[in-house]
Design a protein around this motif. Structure first.
Motif, PDB file in Angstrom:
ATOM      1  N   ARG A  36       0.882  -1.175   0.000  1.00  0.00           N
ATOM      2  CA  ARG A  36       0.000   0.000   0.000  1.00  0.00           C
ATOM      3  C   ARG A  36       0.917   1.223   0.000  1.00  0.00           C
ATOM      4  O   ARG A  36       1.450   1.610   1.030  1.00  0.00           O
ATOM      5  CB  ARG A  36      -0.910  -0.022   1.216  1.00  0.00           C
ATOM      6  CG  ARG A  36      -1.898  -1.192   1.211  1.00  0.00           C
ATOM      7  CD  ARG A  36      -2.313  -1.613   2.604  1.00  0.00           C
ATOM      8  NE  ARG A  36      -2.806  -0.497   3.404  1.00  0.00           N
ATOM      9  CZ  ARG A  36      -2.978  -0.544   4.720  1.00  0.00           C
ATOM     10  NH1 ARG A  36      -2.683  -1.663   5.385  1.00  0.00           N
ATOM     11  NH2 ARG A  36      -3.437   0.502   5.390  1.00  0.00           N
ATOM     12  N   THR A  38       2.289   5.055  -0.560  1.00  0.00           N
ATOM     13  CA  THR A  38       2.076   6.495  -0.549  1.00  0.00           C
ATOM     14  C   THR A  38       3.327   7.169  -1.087  1.00  0.00           C
ATOM     15  O   THR A  38       4.438   6.862  -0.638  1.00  0.00           O
ATOM     16  CB  THR A  38       1.799   7.019   0.871  1.00  0.00           C
ATOM     17  OG1 THR A  38       0.561   6.492   1.337  1.00  0.00           O
ATOM     18  CG2 THR A  38       1.734   8.542   0.903  1.00  0.00           C
ATOM     19  N   ARG A  61      -1.268   6.283  -3.540  1.00  0.00           N
ATOM     20  CA  ARG A  61      -1.782   7.506  -2.920  1.00  0.00           C
ATOM     21  C   ARG A  61      -0.713   8.584  -3.018  1.00  0.00           C
ATOM     22  O   ARG A  61       0.439   8.367  -2.655  1.00  0.00           O
ATOM     23  CB  ARG A  61      -2.124   7.236  -1.451  1.00  0.00           C
ATOM     24  CG  ARG A  61      -2.458   8.469  -0.614  1.00  0.00           C
ATOM     25  CD  ARG A  61      -2.876   8.056   0.791  1.00  0.00           C
ATOM     26  NE  ARG A  61      -2.923   9.183   1.693  1.00  0.00           N
ATOM     27  CZ  ARG A  61      -1.956   9.517   2.538  1.00  0.00           C
ATOM     28  NH1 ARG A  61      -0.858   8.754   2.603  1.00  0.00           N
ATOM     29  NH2 ARG A  61      -2.081  10.562   3.331  1.00  0.00           N
ATOM     30  N   ASP A  71       2.389   9.893   7.556  1.00  0.00           N
ATOM     31  CA  ASP A  71       2.967   9.056   6.496  1.00  0.00           C
ATOM     32  C   ASP A  71       4.344   8.548   6.884  1.00  0.00           C
ATOM     33  O   ASP A  71       4.838   7.576   6.306  1.00  0.00           O
ATOM     34  CB  ASP A  71       3.052   9.833   5.175  1.00  0.00           C
ATOM     35  CG  ASP A  71       1.687  10.145   4.589  1.00  0.00           C
ATOM     36  OD1 ASP A  71       0.767   9.338   4.805  1.00  0.00           O
ATOM     37  OD2 ASP A  71       1.552  11.198   3.934  1.00  0.00           O
TER      38      ASP A  71
END
Length: 469
Positions: A36, A38, A61, A71
């Protein structure tokens, strides 16, 4: 075990996408592995539009134009772009929260099953990397060439095998992180060491320590190819666990490659012979002879035939932006040497060329000493056109030199078109105009490629028949 093992479902933050998509390859790789991802960068989406476009088909993202603390605190893995300052408070925040740090280069070293030949140096590493890649293809195996040369190889690691070969150009930014995983390449080629990137590393000692990672973790059976003329590399060789091969453009070496008169020769494993004649090498300058010697030493150690190396000498025309002769008009030669981002690179270019030289130099200040460059410019140039932040620094050094009055010095600030036009007007038949900035490009251009392309476009435009009507 799959190269994607350990990434599925992990929260990964990629810090630094970059204007030219430096973080795009690792992002695609991680997303393909089920992470996942970012991607965060302090530049906004408008500035990063070309890089963002490369990831339109990837589930990722984006957090652009800012960083969000969560983050960095909530990620499982943080991928740090080499250009990110190591004193960033966001890195410290991630450390305090136990986040695992990774870089694209470190991850590649961990996952790559093929032997890695790493090439570094303050000057000459791009040409040497390209030469070595071309020579190794004679072995009939798959050869991957990439790294700092501009080709990320992380997306190809899944298809690599132990029978392939990888040639990686490695910058000091990439190398300093190898200390964290205690890895060095199977074969390390170091062209030379001179002051560079002191704006990033702070001191010459820190810069040298970063570069030295290419040999620090070599073991028995590995190979270190060192420039015999570089005293720093001699000390590295003395402490190395690897077999040391040397190359020299001045003196005979007994385990490596050297220039003997006009012949490039080798002595290795009880064998000796001629590689090629210097006149067969298409690229100008003694520094390119040294690049050939360095690449040849590594290639011979891996079993490449001397005939193949000679063939490369006769056909290899260099890399873009490295002393690239791209136009000859009205008896004037035009060279694009935009990749010359150190004073030593520009000094080498000046030594390689003949005839009256009009030099264009200057740009972003990396805090490198400029005195030796100024002395060489006084001796070799008819005129110099100075640009960018370092233009005044170079001008000041030139004024301190003897015989400074014989050199025409023009300062054009940030007006690159005016600088190119001035250089063209100062050139004379039998001479040349040389863009060899001796500094980085970041004060006026995104990178050295953009600077070099702009130079070529302007020269062609300003020297065209239409421009002179």
């Amino acid at each position: 075990m799959s190269v994607f093992h350990g990434f599925e479902g992990k929260r990964v933050t990629v810090m630094g996408l970059g204007l030219f998509g430096g973080g795009a390859a690792i992002t695609r790789f991680l997303a393909r592995g089920g992470a996942r991802v970012t991607v965060t960068d302090l530049k906004d989406e408008e500035k990063l539009s070309a890089s963002v476009e490369k990831l339109r088909d990837v589930e990722v993202r984006f957090v652009l134009g800012r960083h969000v603390e969560s983050d960095f605190t909530d990620a499982d893995i943080l991928i740090v772009n080499p250009a990110v300052p190591r004193n960033s408070p966001y890195l410290q925040l991630a450390r305090e929260h136990g986040v695992t740090f990774e870089t694209e280069t470190n991850l590649f070293f961990k996952l790559c099953p093929a032997p890695i030949i790493g090439v570094t140096g303050s000057n000459g590493k791009t040409t040497t990397t390209s030469l070595l890649g071309a020579m190794l293809r004679d072995l009939g195996v798959r050869v991957y060439v990439g790294g700092n040369i501009g080709v990320p190889l992380i997306e190809h690691v899944e298809e690599m095998t132990e029978d392939d070969l990888v040639v990686l150009e490695l910058s000091s930014f990439q190398l300093e992180d190898l200390h964290a995983i205690e890895r060095s390449p199977h074969i390390a080629v170091v062209t030379n060491i001179s002051p560079n990137h002191l704006d990033r590393h702070g001191t010459m000692e820190n810069y040298i320590a970063a570069k030295r990672a290419i040999v620090d973790f070599q073991r028995d059976g590995d190979i270190f190819v060192a420039n015999a003329r570089d005293e720093r590399l001699a000390s590295w060789a003395g402490a190395s666990n690897a077999r040391v091969l040397r190359f020299s453009s001045q003196d005979r070496v007994h385990d490596g490659t050297y220039l003997d008169g006009s012949a490039l020769r080798f002595e290795m494993d009880g064998d000796s012979g001629e590689i090629c004649d210097r006149g067969e090498i298409l690229l100008p300058g003694i520094f390119n002879v040294e690049n050939y010697l360095a690449a040849s030493a590594a290639a011979l150690a891996l079993g490449v035939r001397t005939e193949a190396i000679r063939r490369i000498a006769r056909t290899f025309r260099g890399v873009a932006h490295r002393l690239e002769l791209f136009l000859e008009e009205n008896g004037v030669r035009y060279y694009n040497d935009s990749i010359a981002t150190t004073p030593e690179s520009t000094i080498a270019a000046l030594d390689a060329l003949e005839g009256p030289i009009v030099l264009i130099a200057g740009g972003y200040d990396k805090k490198a000493p400029l005195r030796q460059l100024a002395r060489k410019v006084i001796v070799r140039c008819k005129a110099v056109v100075l640009i960018g932040v370092t233009g005044p620094r170079i001008a000041a050094e030139l004024r301190r030199c003897e015989n400074a009055g014989a050199l025409q010095v023009c300062e054009e600030g940030t007006d690159f078109e005016a600088a190119v036009g001035r250089a063209i007007s100062l050139a004379e038949p039998g001479g040349c105009v040389l863009l060899s900035p001796a500094t980085a490009s970041y004060d006026m251009f995104a990178n050295f490629e953009e600077r070099g392309d702009a130079f070529k476009d302007l020269v062609r435009s300003l020297t065209s028949p239409a421009a002179n009507q």
